[in-house]
Design a protein around this motif. Structure first.
Motif, short mmCIF file in Angstrom:
data_model
loop_
_atom_site.label_atom_id
_atom_site.label_comp_id
_atom_site.label_asym_id
_atom_site.label_seq_id
_atom_site.Cartn_x
_atom_site.Cartn_y
_atom_site.Cartn_z
N ILE A 285 0.84 -1.20 0.00
CA ILE A 285 0.00 0.00 0.00
C ILE A 285 0.88 1.25 0.00
O ILE A 285 0.61 2.20 -0.75
N GLU B 30 0.95 4.20 -2.92
CA GLU B 30 0.72 5.60 -2.62
C GLU B 30 1.91 6.47 -3.01
O GLU B 30 1.74 7.60 -3.47
N GLU B 31 3.13 5.95 -2.88
CA GLU B 31 4.32 6.69 -3.29
C GLU B 31 4.35 6.96 -4.79
O GLU B 31 4.96 7.93 -5.23
N GLN C 97 -3.97 5.87 -5.61
CA GLN C 97 -4.81 5.86 -4.42
C GLN C 97 -5.18 4.42 -4.10
O GLN C 97 -5.60 3.67 -4.98
N CYS C 98 -5.01 4.03 -2.85
CA CYS C 98 -5.32 2.67 -2.44
C CYS C 98 -6.42 2.70 -1.38
O CYS C 98 -6.25 3.30 -0.32
N LYS C 99 -7.52 2.06 -1.70
CA LYS C 99 -8.60 1.92 -0.73
C LYS C 99 -8.56 0.47 -0.26
O LYS C 99 -8.46 -0.44 -1.07
N LYS D 197 -1.66 -2.31 -10.48
CA LYS D 197 -0.78 -1.13 -10.56
C LYS D 197 -0.42 -0.85 -12.02
O LYS D 197 -0.52 0.29 -12.48
#
Length: 152
Positions: A16, A20-21, A25-27, A56
């Motif tokens: 995760i 994000e880096e 966006q990770c939900k 990804k």
């Protein structure tokens, strides 16, 4: 996040953070009390890692507001279920029907082992895998769902 296996949670947390880096966006929703199943944890990690990497790759070139991946993991009395989804164009039913075959890839030639290996692992441990398009919030989500039987 709630889970019964620290290695698995550490792996997911790392994935995760990496997403994000890169501006994705990770939900996520993780609710597993005990990660005890017929499939070994290292195989679960391998499968989820491949699915997250595929998601990804699928969203990297999308507009910023479309660079979204969902990760869901939960358990019930009989199974542990994982879902990895990415926002994107619907995948044809023709591709869905053949994507688990060796050598089939949407990314070009000389590829096509990831989903094949996932399918083989699922067969070995009597897990179910489903690949489908889902509509949610006026967006299409390309989703892989894996259901792994718990240990008896």
């Amino acid at each position: 996040m709630s889970a019964g296996n620290k290695v698995f949670i550490a792996f997911l947390y790392g994935k995760i953070l990496l997403l994000e880096e890169t501006g994705i966006q990770c939900k996520y929703r993780i609710k597993i009390e005990q990660l005890i199943a017929e499939m070994p944890v290292y195989k679960m990690i391998e499968i989820i890692s491949d699915l997250i990497d595929n998601a990804k790759d699928a969203v990297e070139n999308e507009l910023q507001n479309e660079r979204i991946i969902k990760i869901i993991a939960y358990e019930d009395a009989d199974a542990i279920q994982f879902e990895v989804s990415n926002c994107g164009e619907p995948v044809s039913s023709d591709y869905i029907s053949k994507c688990f075959k060796k050598g089939v890839s949407s990314k070009g030639t000389g590829r096509g082992l990831g989903l094949y290996n996932i399918k083989q692992c699922c067969k070995k441990y009597s897990a179910d895998i489903v690949f489908e398009n889902r509509i949610s919030g006026n967006k299409n989500w390309v989703s892989f769902i894996i259901k792994i039987p718990k240990s008896s």
